[in-house]
Write an enzyme that holds these catalytic residues in place. Structure first.
Site, PDB file in Angstrom:
ATOM      1  N   GLU A 135      -1.903   0.911   2.063  1.00 44.60           N
ATOM      2  CA  GLU A 135      -3.056   1.736   2.449  1.00 44.60           C
ATOM      3  C   GLU A 135      -4.107   0.937   3.216  1.00 44.60           C
ATOM      4  O   GLU A 135      -5.194   0.656   2.721  1.00 44.60           O
ATOM      5  CB  GLU A 135      -3.668   2.402   1.208  1.00 44.60           C
ATOM      6  CG  GLU A 135      -2.683   3.333   0.543  1.00 44.60           C
ATOM      7  CD  GLU A 135      -3.261   4.196  -0.581  1.00 44.60           C
ATOM      8  OE1 GLU A 135      -2.689   5.249  -0.856  1.00 44.60           O
ATOM      9  OE2 GLU A 135      -4.262   3.806  -1.180  1.00 44.60           O
ATOM     10  N   GLU A 138       4.366   7.036  -1.149  1.00 48.14           N
ATOM     11  CA  GLU A 138       3.784   7.413  -2.445  1.00 48.14           C
ATOM     12  C   GLU A 138       3.502   8.908  -2.465  1.00 48.14           C
ATOM     13  O   GLU A 138       2.989   9.451  -1.489  1.00 48.14           O
ATOM     14  CB  GLU A 138       2.452   6.691  -2.706  1.00 48.14           C
ATOM     15  CG  GLU A 138       2.578   5.231  -2.999  1.00 48.14           C
ATOM     16  CD  GLU A 138       1.223   4.562  -3.235  1.00 48.14           C
ATOM     17  OE1 GLU A 138       0.279   5.265  -3.651  1.00 48.14           O
ATOM     18  OE2 GLU A 138       1.133   3.358  -2.986  1.00 48.14           O
TER      19      GLU A 138
HETATM   20  C1  BGP Z   1      -2.759   4.855  -4.116  1.00 46.55           C
HETATM   21  C2  BGP Z   1      -2.408   3.432  -4.433  1.00 46.55           C
HETATM   22  C3  BGP Z   1      -1.595   3.237  -5.675  1.00 46.55           C
HETATM   23  C4  BGP Z   1      -1.746   4.266  -6.740  1.00 46.55           C
HETATM   24  C5  BGP Z   1      -2.043   5.658  -6.255  1.00 46.55           C
HETATM   25  C6  BGP Z   1      -2.547   6.602  -7.313  1.00 46.55           C
HETATM   26  O1  BGP Z   1      -4.003   4.875  -3.465  1.00 46.55           O
HETATM   27  O2  BGP Z   1      -1.702   2.850  -3.380  1.00 46.55           O
HETATM   28  O3  BGP Z   1      -1.719   1.916  -6.072  1.00 46.55           O
HETATM   29  O4  BGP Z   1      -2.280   3.873  -7.912  1.00 46.55           O
HETATM   30  O5  BGP Z   1      -2.940   5.697  -5.197  1.00 46.55           O
HETATM   31  O6  BGP Z   1      -3.908   6.370  -7.525  1.00 46.55           O
HETATM   32  P1  BGP Z   1      -4.551   6.212  -8.935  1.00 46.55           P
HETATM   33  O7  BGP Z   1      -3.776   5.176  -9.630  1.00 46.55           O
HETATM   34  O8  BGP Z   1      -5.933   5.822  -8.660  1.00 46.55           O
HETATM   35  O9  BGP Z   1      -4.429   7.540  -9.556  1.00 46.55           O
END
Ligand code: BGP
Length: 482
Positions: A188, A383
Site C-alpha cells: 500500500e 488483499e
Molecule cells: C491493509 C493492510 C493489511 C491489513 C488490512 C486490514 O491496509 O495492508 O496489513 O491489516 O489492511 O486492515 P486492518 O487490519 O486495519 O483491519
C-alpha cells in the site's frame, strides 16, 4: 456459477508484523509498528491510525510501565509456520503472499552483512511453500520500517534510506530469488499520505503545519517511488523469471449523487487517493493533475536529475491492490464512516462491517475494469476480506456464513470482470488466518478462515481452529463452483 479461469491463483496474504512475533529473537530489532501500544477502542467505526506522541513511541523501548505491544507477538508464526502453511495447503491455497521483516535481515539498517538467522527463518518458510507447491509473492516492506532507520536516518525522508532498501532488496534477490515468483517492494504505497509513521517512518507529532506534513509525506513517497523503480531494475537483472508489481490501497469512491459539483469532487479525490499512485508506477510519470495540486498547495519535492528517467524506465509488470470497501464523496460531506485508510461518506445502498467498512462486491468489478482500461497491465487482488468479532462455539469452530457470503460475492464479481475481458490473474484473501489488526492493533478484528486462540492481550493457547469458511474455500478450490 462456475469460475471460468483455470489457471487463476487463489490464496491468502499476511504481513510479518501482524503474524510473526519473536520481535527480539535471533537478532531482530524493533520496528516502529512494534512500538505502538494496544488501546481498547471506544467506538469501532471511528478509529483510525490515531496519532501517538513521539514520546510514547520512545517510552515503549524500555517499557517500564509493562504496556502491551501486540505486533511484538503477532500470532507466533515464527514458531508455528509449519503448522500454518500445512493448513494453507489443506485449504487449497496455491499462492501465499507474505512479507519479510527488514529488521530481521538488517537489524541496524546499515549492517555490512545480513543477519544469518533472519535469512534462515525465511528460507525455511519459503522451502515449506516450495515443498507444498504453493507459489509465493513477497512484500519487502509491509509498513514495518526498522526503528534503527527511523532513529539514525529519519526514515524515508532521507535519500540514504533508498540505498539501504536497495541493499536489503539485493540480499533478498540473491538469497531467495529462486523461491519467489512475484515481488512487491512496498505494501500500500499510498499509505505515506495517510500515516507518515506507518508509511514513511516519520513521527506525525513532529509536524507543525499541514503544509509541512504534506511536503514530508510526498517527499517520503517520492523516495519510495525511486526505491521501488530501482528495486525493479535490479530485480530484473538478478531474478529474470520473477515478476515485479506495485501494491496500492484501492479506495474506490462514488459521487454521492449526480450533481456535477459532487462528480468533480469525486474525480479529484480519486486522482489524489488512487490514480496518482498507479500513474507514477505503471505509466512512469507524475500526472499533470498532481503537479497542479503541488503548485497550488506549495508542495515542493526535491528530485535528483535522473529521478524522472528512473521512474519512466522501470514501471511495474503487474498491478496489485487491496480492496475492502467503497465510500461516497460529496462537497458537503454527509455522515462519514471508517474504511481502509480513509474515512468516507456513507452509501445508503451498502451494509457495513462492525468497523464501518462498507461492503461492496460490485465495486470490485468496477475497480478491475477501471484499472484494466487505464493501464492494460495484468491485475492481482492482493488483499480482500472482512474483519469480524468472533468466538469459538461449542464445536470449536466459528460458523462464519457472513465471511462465506463476503468472499463468494467478491469471487463472483471477479468472474464477471474476467468475462468483461479484464486480465486478472490472482487473488489473496486478507487473511487466511486471524492476525493482529494493522490499524487498530486488535486481535479481535478477525479476518481468517482459521481462528487463532489469542485475545487482544495475547492471552490464550495460540491454537488454530478451522472456521466454516475454511471448508467452504476448500470445496471451492475443488469444484470452482460459486
Ligand atoms: C491493509 C493492510 C493489511 C491489513 C488490512 C486490514 O491496509 O495492508 O496489513 O491489516 O489492511 O486492515 P486492518 O487490519 O486495519 O483491519
Amino acid at each position: 456459477m462456475k469460475f471460468i479461469k483455470d489457471d487463476f491463483l487463489w490464496g491468502g496474504a499476511t504481513s510479518a508484523s501482524q503474524i510473526e512475533g519473536a520481535y527480539n529473537i535471533d537478532g531482530k530489532s524493533l520496528t516502529l509498528l512494534e512500538m505502538k501500544e494496544f488501546k481498547p477502542l471506544k467506538d469501532r467505526t471511528n478509529n483510525h491510525f490515531k496519532i501517538t506522541d513521539k514520546k510514547e513511541f520512545l517510552k515503549s523501548i524500555e517499557n517500564k510501565d509493562g504496556l502491551h505491544y501486540p505486533k511484538r507477538f503477532g500470532i507466533d508464526f515464527y514458531n508455528r509456520y509449519k503448522e500454518d502453511i500445512t493448513l494453507f495447503k489443506e485449504a487449497g491455497m496455491n499462492v501465499y503472499r507474505m512479507s519479510v521483516a527488514w529488521a530481521r535481515i538488517f537489524p541496524n539498517g546499515d549492517d555490512q552483512k545480513p543477519n544469518k538467522k533472519g535469512l534462515n527463518f525465511y528460507k525455511n518458510v519459503l522451502n515449506e511453500c516450495k515443498e507444498k507447491n504453493i507459489k509465493v509473492m513477497v512484500t519487502m516492506s509491509h509498513f514495518d520500517i526498522p526503528y534503527s532507520i527511523v532513529e539514525k536516518y529519519g526514515g524515508w525522508l532521507n535519500r540514504k534510506t533508498i540505498d539501504l532498501f536497495l541493499k536489503y532488496a539485493e540480499t533478498l534477490f540473491i538469497e531467495f530469488g529462486e523461491m519467489v515468483d512475484y515481488w512487491l517492494p512496498f505494501n500500500e504505497i499510498n499509505m505515506a499520505t495517510w500515516s507518515t509513521e506507518t508509511g514513511i517512518g516519520v513521527f506525525e507529532s513532529t509536524f507543525k503545519t499541514k503544509n509541512e506534513r504534506e511536503n514530508a509525506s510526498y517527499q517520503g513517497l517520492h523516495n519510495q517511488f525511486i526505491a521501488q523503480a530501482k528495486v525493479i531494475e535490479l530485480g530484473k537483472k538478478l531474478c529474470p523469471l520473477a515478476k515485479f508489481g506495485c501494491m496500492v490501497a484501492n479506495i474506490t469512491t462514488y459521487s454521492l449523487n449526480c450533481n456535477p459539483i459532487n462528480e468533480i469532487e469525486n474525480l479529484t479525490r480519486q486522482q489524489k487517493t488512487r490514480w496518482f499512485f498507479y500513474d507514477v508506477v505503471a505509466r512512469g510519470k507524475y500526472p499533470t493533475y498532481i503537479k497542479r495540486y503541488f503548485e497550488e498547495e506549495n508542495i515542493n519535492i526535491k528530485m535528483e536529475k535522473d529521478d524522472l528517467e528512473i521512474l519512466e524506465k522501470n514501471v511495474v509488470d503487474f498491478i496489485s491492490f487491496s480492496y475492502y470497501m467503497s465510500a461516497t464523496v460529496a462537497v458537503e460531506e454527509g455522515e462519514q464512516t471508517a474504511g481502509n485508510l480513509i474515512f468516507g461518506g456513507k452509501n445508503p445502498y451498502l451494509k457495513a462491517s462492525e468497523w464501518g467498512w462498507q461492503i461492496d462486491p460490485i465495486g470490485l468489478r468496477i475497480t478491475l475494469n477501471e484499472l484494466w482500461d487505464r493501464y492494460q497491465k495484468p491485475l492481482f487482488i492482493a488483499e480482500n476480506g472482512i474483519g469480524v468479532l468472533e468466538t469459538l462455539n461449542e464445536n470449536n469452530t466459528v460458523d462464519d456464513d457472513y465471511r462465506i457470503e463476503y468472499l463468494s460475492e467478491h469471487f463472483k464479481q471477479i468472474n464477471e470482470a474476467i468475462k468483461d475481458g479484464v486480465d486478472v490473474f490472482g487473488y489473496t484473501m486478507w487473511t487466511p488466518i486471524d492476525v493482529v489488526s494493522a490499524s487498530t492493533n486488535e486481535m479481535s478484528k478477525r479476518y481468517g478462515m482459521i481462528y487463532v486462540d489469542y485475545d487482544d492481550y495475547h492471552n490464550g493457547t495460540g491454537n488454530r481452529f478451522k472456521k466454516k469458511s475454511f471448508d467452504w474455500f476448500q470445496n471451492f478450490m475443488k469444484t470452482k463452483e460459486l
